[in-house]
Design a protein around this motif. Structure first.
Motif, PDB file in Angstrom:
ATOM      1  N   SER A 152       0.821  -1.220   0.000  1.00  0.00           N
ATOM      2  CA  SER A 152       0.000   0.000   0.000  1.00  0.00           C
ATOM      3  C   SER A 152       0.850   1.264   0.000  1.00  0.00           C
ATOM      4  CB  SER A 152      -0.950   0.007   1.202  1.00  0.00           C
ATOM      5  OG  SER A 152      -0.249   0.213   2.415  1.00  0.00           O
ATOM      6  N   LYS A 153       2.107   1.176   0.451  1.00  0.00           N
ATOM      7  CA  LYS A 153       2.997   2.335   0.399  1.00  0.00           C
ATOM      8  C   LYS A 153       3.358   2.692  -1.037  1.00  0.00           C
ATOM      9  CE  LYS A 153       5.329   1.958   4.878  1.00  0.00           C
ATOM     10  NZ  LYS A 153       6.636   1.758   5.549  1.00  0.00           N
ATOM     11  N   ILE A 154       3.309   1.714  -1.932  1.00  0.00           N
ATOM     12  CA  ILE A 154       3.690   1.935  -3.329  1.00  0.00           C
ATOM     13  C   ILE A 154       2.512   2.411  -4.160  1.00  0.00           C
ATOM     14  CG2 ILE A 154       4.857   0.943  -5.324  1.00  0.00           C
ATOM     15  CD1 ILE A 154       6.502   0.937  -2.709  1.00  0.00           C
ATOM     16  N   ASN A 155       1.341   1.805  -3.957  1.00  0.00           N
ATOM     17  CA  ASN A 155       0.159   2.180  -4.730  1.00  0.00           C
ATOM     18  C   ASN A 155      -1.095   1.836  -3.938  1.00  0.00           C
ATOM     19  OD1 ASN A 155      -1.683   2.699  -6.962  1.00  0.00           O
ATOM     20  ND2 ASN A 155       0.092   2.412  -8.304  1.00  0.00           N
ATOM     21  N   ASP A 156      -2.171   2.555  -4.215  1.00  0.00           N
ATOM     22  CA  ASP A 156      -3.428   2.330  -3.489  1.00  0.00           C
ATOM     23  C   ASP A 156      -4.097   1.028  -3.886  1.00  0.00           C
ATOM     24  OD1 ASP A 156      -3.182   4.761  -2.161  1.00  0.00           O
ATOM     25  OD2 ASP A 156      -4.266   5.864  -3.723  1.00  0.00           O
TER      26      ASP A 156
ATOM     27  N   LEU B 128      18.998   8.664   7.283  1.00  0.00           N
ATOM     28  CA  LEU B 128      18.791   9.359   6.008  1.00  0.00           C
ATOM     29  C   LEU B 128      17.469  10.121   5.995  1.00  0.00           C
ATOM     30  CD1 LEU B 128      19.984   7.034   3.098  1.00  0.00           C
ATOM     31  CD2 LEU B 128      20.693   9.384   3.537  1.00  0.00           C
ATOM     32  N   LEU B 129      16.427   9.492   6.514  1.00  0.00           N
ATOM     33  CA  LEU B 129      15.113  10.147   6.545  1.00  0.00           C
ATOM     34  C   LEU B 129      15.150  11.392   7.421  1.00  0.00           C
ATOM     35  CD1 LEU B 129      12.828   6.979   6.793  1.00  0.00           C
ATOM     36  CD2 LEU B 129      13.143   8.454   4.809  1.00  0.00           C
ATOM     37  N   LYS B 130      15.855  11.302   8.566  1.00  0.00           N
ATOM     38  CA  LYS B 130      15.992  12.480   9.427  1.00  0.00           C
ATOM     39  C   LYS B 130      16.822  13.554   8.749  1.00  0.00           C
ATOM     40  CE  LYS B 130      15.609   9.937  13.805  1.00  0.00           C
ATOM     41  NZ  LYS B 130      16.343   9.470  15.012  1.00  0.00           N
TER      42      LYS B 130
ATOM     43  N   PHE C 202      15.017  10.226  -4.017  1.00  0.00           N
ATOM     44  CA  PHE C 202      14.914   9.939  -2.593  1.00  0.00           C
ATOM     45  C   PHE C 202      13.486   9.577  -2.180  1.00  0.00           C
ATOM     46  CE2 PHE C 202      14.869  11.065   1.989  1.00  0.00           C
ATOM     47  CZ  PHE C 202      15.813  10.132   2.398  1.00  0.00           C
ATOM     48  N   ASP C 203      12.491  10.019  -2.939  1.00  0.00           N
ATOM     49  CA  ASP C 203      11.105   9.623  -2.636  1.00  0.00           C
ATOM     50  C   ASP C 203      10.963   8.109  -2.655  1.00  0.00           C
ATOM     51  OD1 ASP C 203      10.025  12.076  -2.126  1.00  0.00           O
ATOM     52  OD2 ASP C 203       9.235  12.391  -4.151  1.00  0.00           O
ATOM     53  N   ASN C 204      11.746   7.439  -3.518  1.00  0.00           N
ATOM     54  CA  ASN C 204      11.685   5.978  -3.579  1.00  0.00           C
ATOM     55  C   ASN C 204      12.273   5.339  -2.325  1.00  0.00           C
ATOM     56  OD1 ASN C 204      10.485   6.010  -6.108  1.00  0.00           O
ATOM     57  ND2 ASN C 204      12.444   6.036  -7.185  1.00  0.00           N
ATOM     58  N   ILE C 205      13.258   5.980  -1.715  1.00  0.00           N
ATOM     59  CA  ILE C 205      13.812   5.489  -0.458  1.00  0.00           C
ATOM     60  C   ILE C 205      12.784   5.621   0.664  1.00  0.00           C
ATOM     61  CG2 ILE C 205      15.658   5.813   1.245  1.00  0.00           C
ATOM     62  CD1 ILE C 205      16.557   4.607  -1.428  1.00  0.00           C
ATOM     63  N   ARG C 206      11.989   6.660   0.619  1.00  0.00           N
ATOM     64  CA  ARG C 206      10.940   6.854   1.631  1.00  0.00           C
ATOM     65  C   ARG C 206       9.895   5.732   1.588  1.00  0.00           C
ATOM     66  NH1 ARG C 206      11.351  12.358   3.219  1.00  0.00           N
ATOM     67  NH2 ARG C 206      12.288  13.687   1.604  1.00  0.00           N
ATOM     68  N   LEU C 207       9.773   5.073   0.437  1.00  0.00           N
ATOM     69  CA  LEU C 207       8.747   4.039   0.268  1.00  0.00           C
ATOM     70  C   LEU C 207       9.197   2.657   0.759  1.00  0.00           C
ATOM     71  CD1 LEU C 207       7.405   4.975  -3.298  1.00  0.00           C
ATOM     72  CD2 LEU C 207       6.369   5.496  -1.086  1.00  0.00           C
ATOM     73  N   LEU C 208      10.460   2.520   1.150  1.00  0.00           N
ATOM     74  CA  LEU C 208      10.936   1.231   1.626  1.00  0.00           C
ATOM     75  C   LEU C 208      10.259   0.855   2.938  1.00  0.00           C
ATOM     76  CD1 LEU C 208      14.802   1.565   1.049  1.00  0.00           C
ATOM     77  CD2 LEU C 208      13.104   0.555  -0.473  1.00  0.00           C
ATOM     78  N   SER C 209       9.825  -0.387   3.037  1.00  0.00           N
ATOM     79  CA  SER C 209       9.219  -0.881   4.275  1.00  0.00           C
ATOM     80  C   SER C 209      10.296  -1.433   5.202  1.00  0.00           C
ATOM     81  CB  SER C 209       8.186  -1.970   3.974  1.00  0.00           C
ATOM     82  OG  SER C 209       7.040  -1.409   3.384  1.00  0.00           O
TER      83      SER C 209
END
Length: 239
Positions: free
Chosen positions: A21-25, A140-142, A195-202
């Motif tokens: 669900s983090k990748i697509n609805d 990295l997120l911080k 970097f948006d793709n890194i934010r999507l990692l579970s």
């Protein structure tokens, strides 16, 4: 014969659904005797995730789920860790002593999967491979709250270390935030990714494995447990 999805671990199944669900609805989930798999892309198609949930089923089918988060929410209401969903013509049903629900699915053909040859990606030769931890990802997120003028992260080696640098080397006077990912015995020229793709990692496991094919600019990140396998395929950006 009724087609039944017998789920043995509700919390694990919810973690699997959450990662997709983090990748697509919405997504197409493939049901096979060995479990569930799903191939889904981000909205901008810059990231593709292949996910697998290990289980035992006695049929094959597809589930065209229109709203994964909504499906998560109703599963989360169940009291038992083990439960069974019955697959009807266009719905999934649950009938317990205290809770009953019917979740409607999209018709076949309404959703489409990304056009990616998964076997080709799996059989790629990767000339760079390293591991990093959940703590590195959190750092990295911080750091991205400081280096907020860019949406690029550069992966590269410096001496005997793999570095991640949040900056934009195509622009002047851009703040940057850099951390050491791990030690290395190879050389990697700066490889920028969104970097948006890194934010999507579970975060289903503490350890991530990163493989890079520098010739094609393909970055593949794996995060696995015994029951769940997640593979993220990311194309690198221009400098």
């Amino acid at each position: 014969m009724q087609r039944e999805l017998r789920i043995k671990n509700r919390s694990e199944f919810l973690r699997y659904l959450d990662s997709v669900s983090k990748i697509n609805d919405s997504a197409i989930f493939e049901i096979t005797p060995s479990g569930i798999s799903c191939l889904v892309s981000s909205i901008d198609n810059t990231l593709i995730q292949l996910s697998e949930y290990k289980s035992d089923f006695d049929f094959t089918s597809t589930l065209n789920i229109p709203d994964i988060k909504k499906f998560q929410r109703v599963i989360d209401t169940l009291n038992s860790d083990e439960f069974t969903l019955t697959l009807g013509t266009n719905c999934l049903e649950y009938k317990g002593n205290d809770i009953k629900f019917k979740y409607h699915l999209f018709e076949e053909g309404f959703l489409s999967k990304p056009s990616l040859n998964v076997e080709k990606i799996k059989n790629f030769d990767y000339d760079v491979s390293f591991e990093f931890t959940r703590d590195v990802l959190q750092s990295l997120l911080k750091g991205s709250t400081f280096a907020s003028e860019t949406n690029k992260v550069y992966l590269y080696t410096e001496g005997s270390s793999v570095k991640a640098d949040l900056t934009d080397r195509s622009r002047h006077n851009t703040d940057n935030y850099s951390i050491t990912i791990c030690e290395s015995d190879f050389e990697l020229k700066p490889t920028p990714i969104n970097f948006d793709n890194i934010r999507l990692l579970s975060n289903i496991d503490n350890k991530y494995t990163c493989n890079i094919n520098t010739e094609y600019g393909v970055v593949v990140i794996d995060n696995n447990t015994d029951a769940i396998k997640l593979k993220y395929i990311i194309s690198s950006l221009t400098q």
